[in-house]
Scaffold this active site. Sequence first.
Site: not given
Length: 346
Positions: A256, A280, A285, A304
């Site tokens: 996270r 990632d 986002e 992600h």
Amino acid sequence: MPTTVLAAGDHFVLPRLLEQELRSAAPGVDVRQLQLPWPHTPFGKVAEVDEASGTEEQLIEALRGARICVTQMAPLTERVLAACPDLELFCVSRGGPVNANLEAATRHGVAVCYAPGRNAVATAEHTLALILAAARGIGDVHTDLKHGTWRGDYYDYTRCGVEIDGSVVGLVGFGAIGSRVARVLAAMGATVLVHDPYVRPEAVEGVAELVGLDELLSRSRIVSLHARVTEETRGMIGREQIAAMPRGSVLVNCARGALVDYDAVCDALDTGRLAGAGFDVFPVEPVPAGARLLSTPGVVLTPHIAGASREVAEKAARIVAGEVGRFLRGEPLAHCANPEVLTSGA
């Protein structure tokens, strides 16, 4: 009269995958399909729930007369629940039912299920890919070569990456994902350290050594994060923690974005404190166009997608279909977020 089930799929967990698994796990159900736009259209907040796709109106119409809904992204809101009195079971094919108003569902007597572990294998494999890419500088040399620059200078001893074999790798978290990463790294010849306050030493025996976070940071050439976001873990890797790592270390995060201070990471990459990083997940986002991470050398970035494999979609559909089968047979549900609904007769 057969039970009507709404298969509200998207372009990842397809409606046809949901229907296929439903017909296997619960023969005789009447399956109705709904196509949601994610990921072609980003998910977002719908009324009071997060990370949802589609609209309340769309779901209300599709749910008319349905007792059960299986989905990944459809929004289960107070309004949807009030408009769909026949609904009894809402299955979310994700690690958590973030797109469901759990409190409202409980008040309306709707059981909410989810699909933990669906993407553990895919995320573990993606983590290993980022570890290898960040440790060997693959992101930068790939970009340079695509733009016509042959980076032979990466044979310079001071620029060379490191091997996994013989390295000390620290994993923060030893759950379904971290434990898989640990086993592969150990098989590759790494010495694996684990920090996880919820794991007993015998759980890592033969694979890793259980240590405190300070010791893990000070000993590990590569650190990979596999923790959940809690009050204790939010921002757990900042300037102080990065400074405690050996110079030239690598940091990877597929867990996270809230676990890491990304400005501190960029500073550490600029000064050489970190040799590389692989991410990632991010605090915002999609990543904003002007974010430092996009221009800082030494970073390998993916949007992600660690949990994006065909097997994950198939597994997710299978897990929620299994819950439907158990529900219709009157058996205990495997992953129910509000089991009090089932015992209270709400």
